[in-house]
Design an enzyme around this catalytic site. Structure first.
Site, PDB file in Angstrom:
ATOM      1  N   GLU A  57       0.903  -1.114   0.017  1.00 50.86           N
ATOM      2  CA  GLU A  57      -0.054   0.119   0.055  1.00 50.86           C
ATOM      3  C   GLU A  57       0.795   1.283   0.003  1.00 50.86           C
ATOM      4  O   GLU A  57       0.438   2.108  -0.667  1.00 50.86           O
ATOM      5  CB  GLU A  57      -0.919   0.053   0.968  1.00 50.86           C
ATOM      6  CG  GLU A  57      -2.282  -0.765   1.113  1.00 50.86           C
ATOM      7  CD  GLU A  57      -1.849  -2.519   1.300  1.00 50.86           C
ATOM      8  OE1 GLU A  57      -0.904  -2.630   1.595  1.00 50.86           O
ATOM      9  OE2 GLU A  57      -2.964  -3.169   1.228  1.00 50.86           O
ATOM     10  N   HIS A 102     -10.125  -4.742  11.084  1.00 45.47           N
ATOM     11  CA  HIS A 102     -10.807  -4.572   9.858  1.00 45.47           C
ATOM     12  C   HIS A 102     -12.053  -3.764   9.533  1.00 45.47           C
ATOM     13  O   HIS A 102     -12.756  -3.801   8.922  1.00 45.47           O
ATOM     14  CB  HIS A 102     -11.109  -6.101   9.273  1.00 45.47           C
ATOM     15  CG  HIS A 102      -9.800  -6.831   8.682  1.00 45.47           C
ATOM     16  ND1 HIS A 102      -8.914  -7.234   9.353  1.00 45.47           N
ATOM     17  CD2 HIS A 102      -9.388  -7.008   7.275  1.00 45.47           C
ATOM     18  CE1 HIS A 102      -7.922  -7.708   8.781  1.00 45.47           C
ATOM     19  NE2 HIS A 102      -8.155  -7.573   7.434  1.00 45.47           N
TER      20      HIS A 102
END
Ligand SMILES: Cc1ncc(C[n+]2csc(CCOP(=O)(O)OP(=O)(O)O)c2C)c(N)n1
Lengths: 330, 327
Positions: A61, A130
């Site tokens: 990322e 998450h």
């Protein structure tokens, strides 16, 4: 002519239309191409646009967010997909220190027209790492724009506007909204653009204002139904844009109702919700008949247990209760 | 006295010497101005390392890109930024390259394709890969040079950028200016190997490694990597061994190395080496005349920076967003 399409299809249409219109636009992220998107937002785009413009990135990322920033500085219009916004934490430096800064550091010589997008917030029982609402971190940063649409029509119009914007835009979706259907004008009616920075009153009312965004706007709509059954008329201001913030639409509603509740999924401490409350009390003090209240996610990491997870998330009943409190009915 | 006619190499050496000397003199003036409180914040000087940036950038086309760290004055000047714009920026003035908003660590010059100095160690390396990505996408044949210290090699963004650049065959040269110290930490205490270029092996990337003692050699060796980038669209990691004569920044107490070590390194100064070689061919007079010219240019740039106006607060909002401020 309007059609009902899903939120994810609305996003896909926005991406495809903008890629069709502008060869500088490309999308990059994990599994966006051959796999057709972890949440199927990019389904079909690889076959249609090829591997130059629908780019499968490895798990890096920081690396590919940075690639997007550099490419944006020299003339491309990247869309960087985070599989979820949780993973943007390892790319935070690229967004905070590079995307949001190059314009200022260069004295206006360079800008960074890029969109970072992906699902945000809780899904279902995916645990603390998450389930985070990340929008507050980004809305805090001058140099970024932040949007979080609740409806398919806004998702499409805002994404198209974000891709055309000359600034970095962080675009927050929600896994729990992807399958939701809604009316979206047919592409034959022309470009659907929703201006960044404009809120929308998605439910009119007269007794209390509820300010919300993204998934919680739908929770607020349920709350409004429950309130209506008790004879209380709630108005819902769906922010759509978190930065810039549409003060005027919020204040206009508060001038009418004199009471406000701000509801959002993320943590309470120093959130966008806190910013909204500050603006209402500072700019609309004389119109208020009660302190502004907030309904937020609980101030803890999200638990896995299904009941506890629901306990931590803003529920319609909590919004109902807060509305009654500002009406001094509870 | 008879002198042999100048060869092409000597011509180029004279040109590159001029650039190195300009940088050296500007850096010395920066140190002085900093001591006088005219420059604020952090100040990282390039003194001792000039041959790296000057030699490497000499291997480029004008439309190629350069990106670096906070130690960026020399890179910006080698890429074409005038000394006036550099010094005015450091003095925080409106005529600085970034209108006084960037400062020493953030020198940007759109016209000369200097894409900036960055303050987060390693954070600019993915961005540089992105610039190369765009060149490939646009097919414009441009090469990106990305400079960083060996301190960047220990952070994740370096590895992600190299990994992606190799995977996607990007036209970029990663130049690690190994000046032996990352602030006060010697190489041996930050990396498990001595040959930094070996980091390329894990990414199946071409690599090179050499000392920056001869600016023409730097140009030639980086030139090979630039050709590889331009013609084959393949990245290279180049470790250039160098040495900084001054502290990491102006606030460096310098206790981690001995004066003897620094003196020994100064005897190898590539700038002096270039000058000596030129004097042998052209004579001291010719070099002294060039030095005097540079002296005058430097003095002019300092004077310009001192007299230039301060930027107005009016520029803060328009340089944060394109268009209306997002509040
Ligand atoms: C991510 C990050 N961590 C720490 C710092 C503080 N810092 C600035 S420069 C530096 C040393 C870097 O040394 P090196 O990469 O060898 O480059 P040099 O300064 O020698 O040119 C450190 C630790 C920083 N700027 N960014």
């Amino acid at each position: 002519m309007s059609r009902e399409i899903r939120y994810r299809e609305a996003l896909r249409e926005a991406i495809a239309e903008e890629m069709e219109r502008d060869p500088r636009v490309f999308i990059m992220g994990e599994e966006v191409g051959r796999y057709q998107g972890a949440y199927k937002v990019t389904e079909g785009l690889f076959d249609r646009f090829g591997d130059k413009r629908v780019v499968d990135a490895p798990i890096a990322e920081n690396g590919f967010a940075g690639i997007g920033v550099g490419a944006a500085m020299v003339g491309l219009r990247p869309i960087i997909e985070f599989m979820t916004w949780n993973f943007s934490a390892v790319a935070f430096d690229q967004i905070l220190s590079n995307a949001a800064k190059v314009r200022q550091m260069s004295g206006g010589q360079f800008s960074c027209p890029i969109v970072f997008r992906g699902p945000n917030g809780s899904a279902r029982q995916v645990g603390s790492q998450h389930s985070q609402s990340m929008e507050g971190f980004y809305a805090h940063v001058p140099g970024l724009k932040v949007v979080a649409p609740a409806f398919p029509r806004d998702a499409k119009g805002l994404l198209k506007a974000a891709i055309r914007d000359d600034n970095p835009v962080c675009f927050f979706e929600s896994e729990t909204l992807y399958s939701m259907k809604g009316e979206v004008p047919d592409p034959s009616e022309g470009d659907l653009l929703v201006e960044i920075g404009k809120a929308n009153v998605c439910h009119e009312g007269s007794d209390v204002t509820i300010v919300s965004w993204s998934r919680i706007t739908h929770v607020a709509l349920e709350a409004a139904k429950l309130l209506a059954a008790e004879g209380i008329s709630a108005e819902i201001v769906d922010l759509r844009s978190l930065r810039p913030l549409d003060e005027e639409t919020i204040l206009e509603s508060v001038r009418k109702t004199h009471r406000a509740v701000v509801a959002h999924e993320g943590w309470p401490y120093g959130s966008v919700g806190a910013e909204v409350v500050d603006r209402i009390q500072r700019l609309g003090f004389d119109d208020l008949d009660a302190p502004v209240l907030r309904v937020t996610g609980m101030d803890v990491p999200m638990p896995y247990n299904a009941r506890l997870e629901q306990h931590c998330l803003p529920q319609p009943a909590a919004i109902v209760s807060a509305c009654k409190k500002v009406l001094y009915l509870e | 006295m008879f002198r042999a006619p100048m060869s092409e190499d000597q011509d180029e050496l004279l040109r590159l010497y001029g650039q190195m000397q300009r940088i050296r003199r500007v850096e010395e003036e920066c140190a002085r101005a900093y001591a006088q409180g005219k420059i604020g914040g952090f100040l990282h000087l390039y003194i001792g390392q000039e041959s790296v940036g000057v030699g490497a950038i000499a291997a480029l086309r004008p439309d190629d890109y350069v990106i670096g760290t906070y130690r960026d004055h020399g890179l910006a000047m080698a890429k074409g930024m005038p000394a006036r714009a550099v010094l005015a920026e450091l003095f925080g003035k409106a005529t600085g390259c970034s209108q006084g908003l960037g400062g020493s660590m953030h020198l940007f010059d759109a016209e000369h394709h200097m894409l900036g100095g960055y303050g987060i160690v390693g954070g600019h390396i993915p961005l540089a890969a992105g610039v190369a990505y765009a060149s490939k996408y646009q097919g414009n044949g441009r090469v990106t040079l990305c400079f960083f210290g060996e301190g960047s090699v220990t952070i994740g963004s370096f590895h992600e950028a190299l990994s992606l650049a190799a995977l996607w065959k990007l036209p970029i040269v990663f130049i690690c200016e190994n000046n032996e110290y990352s602030m006060g930490t010697p190489l041996a205490r930050s990396l498990s190997l001595e040959d930094v270029s070996q980091k390329a092996l894990g990414y199946a990337m071409a690599r090179d490694r050499f000392f920056a003692r001869d600016v023409l050699e730097v140009k030639a060796r980086i030139g090979e990597a630039v050709t590889r980038a331009r013609e084959e669209s393949e990245p290279t990691l180049v470790e250039v061994r160098t040495y900084r004569f001054r502290g990491h920044s102006m606030s460096d107490p310098g206790k981690y190395r001995t004066p003897e070590e620094i003196e020994a390194q100064k005897k190898l100064d590539p700038l002096q080496k270039a000058r000596d070689a030129l004097v042998a061919v052209l004579g001291e007079e010719k070099l002294a005349a060039l030095d005097a010219e540079i002296e005058a240019e430097t003095a002019d740039a300092v004077k310009h920076a001192e007299e230039a106006p301060e930027p107005s607060p009016d520029i803060l909002e328009p340089t944060t967003y394109v268009g209306e401020f997002a509040r």
